[in-house]
Design a protein around this motif. Structure first.
Motif, PDB file in Angstrom:
ATOM      1  N   ARG A  34       0.826  -1.219   0.000  1.00 46.00           N
ATOM      2  CA  ARG A  34       0.000   0.000   0.000  1.00 46.00           C
ATOM      3  C   ARG A  34       0.861   1.271   0.000  1.00 46.00           C
ATOM      4  O   ARG A  34       0.629   2.191  -0.792  1.00 46.00           O
ATOM      5  CB  ARG A  34      -0.927  -0.016   1.206  1.00 46.00           C
ATOM      6  N   ILE A  35       1.846   1.333   0.874  1.00 46.18           N
ATOM      7  CA  ILE A  35       2.734   2.502   0.934  1.00 46.18           C
ATOM      8  C   ILE A  35       3.560   2.590  -0.344  1.00 46.18           C
ATOM      9  O   ILE A  35       3.796   3.681  -0.871  1.00 46.18           O
ATOM     10  CB  ILE A  35       3.656   2.428   2.176  1.00 46.18           C
ATOM     11  N   TRP A  36       4.004   1.433  -0.863  1.00 45.94           N
ATOM     12  CA  TRP A  36       4.777   1.426  -2.101  1.00 45.94           C
ATOM     13  C   TRP A  36       3.970   2.031  -3.249  1.00 45.94           C
ATOM     14  O   TRP A  36       4.506   2.770  -4.071  1.00 45.94           O
ATOM     15  CB  TRP A  36       5.225   0.007  -2.442  1.00 45.94           C
ATOM     16  N   ARG A  37       2.680   1.730  -3.318  1.00 41.18           N
ATOM     17  CA  ARG A  37       1.820   2.314  -4.365  1.00 41.18           C
ATOM     18  C   ARG A  37       1.767   3.834  -4.235  1.00 41.18           C
ATOM     19  O   ARG A  37       1.801   4.543  -5.230  1.00 41.18           O
ATOM     20  CB  ARG A  37       0.402   1.737  -4.294  1.00 41.18           C
ATOM     21  N   ILE A  38       1.702   4.317  -3.013  1.00 37.98           N
ATOM     22  CA  ILE A  38       1.704   5.773  -2.790  1.00 37.98           C
ATOM     23  C   ILE A  38       3.046   6.365  -3.214  1.00 37.98           C
ATOM     24  O   ILE A  38       3.095   7.416  -3.857  1.00 37.98           O
ATOM     25  CB  ILE A  38       1.365   6.099  -1.320  1.00 37.98           C
ATOM     26  N   PHE A  39       4.135   5.673  -2.869  1.00 37.36           N
ATOM     27  CA  PHE A  39       5.461   6.125  -3.307  1.00 37.36           C
ATOM     28  C   PHE A  39       5.541   6.195  -4.832  1.00 37.36           C
ATOM     29  O   PHE A  39       6.120   7.121  -5.388  1.00 37.36           O
ATOM     30  CB  PHE A  39       6.557   5.185  -2.789  1.00 37.36           C
ATOM     31  N   ARG A  40       4.972   5.215  -5.509  1.00 39.58           N
ATOM     32  CA  ARG A  40       5.003   5.206  -6.981  1.00 39.58           C
ATOM     33  C   ARG A  40       4.230   6.390  -7.546  1.00 39.58           C
ATOM     34  O   ARG A  40       4.656   7.003  -8.523  1.00 39.58           O
ATOM     35  CB  ARG A  40       4.448   3.900  -7.526  1.00 39.58           C
ATOM     36  N   LEU A  41       3.105   6.723  -6.942  1.00 39.95           N
ATOM     37  CA  LEU A  41       2.352   7.888  -7.398  1.00 39.95           C
ATOM     38  C   LEU A  41       3.170   9.154  -7.192  1.00 39.95           C
ATOM     39  O   LEU A  41       3.256   9.996  -8.095  1.00 39.95           O
ATOM     40  CB  LEU A  41       1.010   8.001  -6.672  1.00 39.95           C
ATOM     41  N   LEU A  64       1.519  10.332 -17.752  1.00 42.90           N
ATOM     42  CA  LEU A  64       0.090  10.613 -17.565  1.00 42.90           C
ATOM     43  C   LEU A  64      -0.732   9.337 -17.723  1.00 42.90           C
ATOM     44  O   LEU A  64      -1.678   9.101 -16.964  1.00 42.90           O
ATOM     45  CB  LEU A  64      -0.375  11.697 -18.538  1.00 42.90           C
ATOM     46  N   SER A  65      -0.360   8.504 -18.678  1.00 42.23           N
ATOM     47  CA  SER A  65      -1.037   7.219 -18.843  1.00 42.23           C
ATOM     48  C   SER A  65      -0.861   6.350 -17.599  1.00 42.23           C
ATOM     49  O   SER A  65      -1.817   5.735 -17.112  1.00 42.23           O
ATOM     50  CB  SER A  65      -0.482   6.494 -20.073  1.00 42.23           C
ATOM     51  N   ASN A  66       0.353   6.318 -17.061  1.00 42.08           N
ATOM     52  CA  ASN A  66       0.598   5.527 -15.851  1.00 42.08           C
ATOM     53  C   ASN A  66      -0.181   6.065 -14.653  1.00 42.08           C
ATOM     54  O   ASN A  66      -0.663   5.297 -13.820  1.00 42.08           O
ATOM     55  CB  ASN A  66       2.095   5.495 -15.530  1.00 42.08           C
ATOM     56  N   ILE A  67      -0.301   7.380 -14.562  1.00 36.04           N
ATOM     57  CA  ILE A  67      -1.081   7.971 -13.465  1.00 36.04           C
ATOM     58  C   ILE A  67      -2.553   7.593 -13.614  1.00 36.04           C
ATOM     59  O   ILE A  67      -3.219   7.251 -12.628  1.00 36.04           O
ATOM     60  CB  ILE A  67      -0.880   9.502 -13.412  1.00 36.04           C
ATOM     61  N   ILE A  68      -3.058   7.610 -14.838  1.00 38.02           N
ATOM     62  CA  ILE A  68      -4.441   7.175 -15.090  1.00 38.02           C
ATOM     63  C   ILE A  68      -4.606   5.728 -14.651  1.00 38.02           C
ATOM     64  O   ILE A  68      -5.582   5.372 -13.977  1.00 38.02           O
ATOM     65  CB  ILE A  68      -4.816   7.353 -16.574  1.00 38.02           C
ATOM     66  N   ARG A  69      -3.663   4.874 -15.012  1.00 39.29           N
ATOM     67  CA  ARG A  69      -3.716   3.462 -14.609  1.00 39.29           C
ATOM     68  C   ARG A  69      -3.669   3.333 -13.078  1.00 39.29           C
ATOM     69  O   ARG A  69      -4.357   2.491 -12.513  1.00 39.29           O
ATOM     70  CB  ARG A  69      -2.545   2.681 -15.213  1.00 39.29           C
ATOM     71  N   TRP A  70      -2.870   4.154 -12.428  1.00 34.40           N
ATOM     72  CA  TRP A  70      -2.777   4.118 -10.975  1.00 34.40           C
ATOM     73  C   TRP A  70      -4.137   4.444 -10.356  1.00 34.40           C
ATOM     74  O   TRP A  70      -4.592   3.772  -9.436  1.00 34.40           O
ATOM     75  CB  TRP A  70      -1.713   5.109 -10.491  1.00 34.40           C
ATOM     76  N   VAL A  71      -4.776   5.483 -10.864  1.00 36.62           N
ATOM     77  CA  VAL A  71      -6.092   5.883 -10.354  1.00 36.62           C
ATOM     78  C   VAL A  71      -7.124   4.788 -10.631  1.00 36.62           C
ATOM     79  O   VAL A  71      -7.937   4.455  -9.758  1.00 36.62           O
ATOM     80  CB  VAL A  71      -6.543   7.235 -10.974  1.00 36.62           C
ATOM     81  N   GLN A  72      -7.084   4.199 -11.812  1.00 37.00           N
ATOM     82  CA  GLN A  72      -8.018   3.122 -12.142  1.00 37.00           C
ATOM     83  C   GLN A  72      -7.863   1.952 -11.167  1.00 37.00           C
ATOM     84  O   GLN A  72      -8.865   1.405 -10.703  1.00 37.00           O
ATOM     85  CB  GLN A  72      -7.778   2.613 -13.568  1.00 37.00           C
ATOM     86  N   ARG A  73      -6.637   1.579 -10.863  1.00 41.88           N
ATOM     87  CA  ARG A  73      -6.405   0.456  -9.927  1.00 41.88           C
ATOM     88  C   ARG A  73      -6.868   0.823  -8.523  1.00 41.88           C
ATOM     89  O   ARG A  73      -7.399  -0.016  -7.821  1.00 41.88           O
ATOM     90  CB  ARG A  73      -4.931   0.081  -9.923  1.00 41.88           C
ATOM     91  N   THR A  74      -6.673   2.075  -8.136  1.00 44.84           N
ATOM     92  CA  THR A  74      -7.102   2.524  -6.810  1.00 44.84           C
ATOM     93  C   THR A  74      -8.620   2.480  -6.703  1.00 44.84           C
ATOM     94  O   THR A  74      -9.176   2.012  -5.717  1.00 44.84           O
ATOM     95  CB  THR A  74      -6.576   3.938  -6.506  1.00 44.84           C
ATOM     96  N   GLU A  75      -9.307   2.976  -7.746  1.00 45.11           N
ATOM     97  CA  GLU A  75     -10.775   2.934  -7.743  1.00 45.11           C
ATOM     98  C   GLU A  75     -11.263   1.496  -7.749  1.00 45.11           C
ATOM     99  O   GLU A  75     -12.248   1.158  -7.111  1.00 45.11           O
ATOM    100  CB  GLU A  75     -11.332   3.679  -8.955  1.00 45.11           C
TER     101      GLU A  75
END
Length: 173
Positions: free
Chosen positions: A89-96, A155-166
């Motif tokens: 979970r923290i690693w995902r935040i670090f990646r963002l 930007l594509s990766n950030i979109i993917r990050w948000v999609q996975r979070t949702e």
């Protein structure tokens, strides 16, 4: 809007993979040019004037243009030990955070590269070597294009990050 962003991410990912895989041909060409130079220089005592500049341009092109592929695949250098220590979970935040910082830094770099790239379009610069190629002109433009490509893939990766979070919150994906 979600569908449009997802479509953008799909297209950008596909473009990055296509261009990145295409860059492997440039690396192969660089190896061929370098091998030819070694053969001509040491086998026939007939070195070329063009091989070094061509090899540099091929490697630089492949390196700059493959940035989207490397970013899409999350293959940049990272401290993987930290991932184990802090948890998923923290690693995902670090990646963002990393993606946001990289986007901001690359936007600033693109702004710095814009004027030199635009300037060489109106007045071509040459290398000043025996070959006197247009390599400085080419590389200034290529670096700017590579930065834009990197930003678009981030930007594509950030979109993917948000999609996975949702998906995690709603139980989907």
């Amino acid at each position: 809007m979600k569908r449009l962003l997802a479509r953008y991410a799909d297209i950008m990912d596909a473009v990055s993979v296509f261009v990145g895989q295409g860059c492997s041909v440039l690396f192969f060409a660089c190896i061929a040019v370098s091998a030819l130079e070694v053969l001509l220089r040491y086998g026939f005592d007939a070195p070329t004037l063009w091989s070094t500049e061509l090899a540099m341009a091929l490697c630089a092109s492949a390196w700059v243009l493959s940035v989207g592929y490397v970013t899409e695949r999350h293959r940049h250098i990272s401290i993987t030990m930290l991932e184990v220590v802090v948890g998923e979970r923290i690693w995902r935040i670090f990646r963002l955070i990393q993606m946001l910082i990289a986007t901001g830094a690359t936007v600033i770099l693109s702004m710095a590269l814009y004027h030199p790239a635009a300037k060489v379009l109106s007045r071509i610069e040459y290398s000043g070597t025996a070959m006197n190629s247009m390599q400085p002109t080419y590389l200034k433009i290529l670096l700017f294009v590579g930065c834009l490509f990197f930003i678009l893939q981030l930007l594509s990766n950030i979109i993917r990050w948000v999609q996975r979070t949702e998906g995690d919150v709603t139980g989907g994906h």
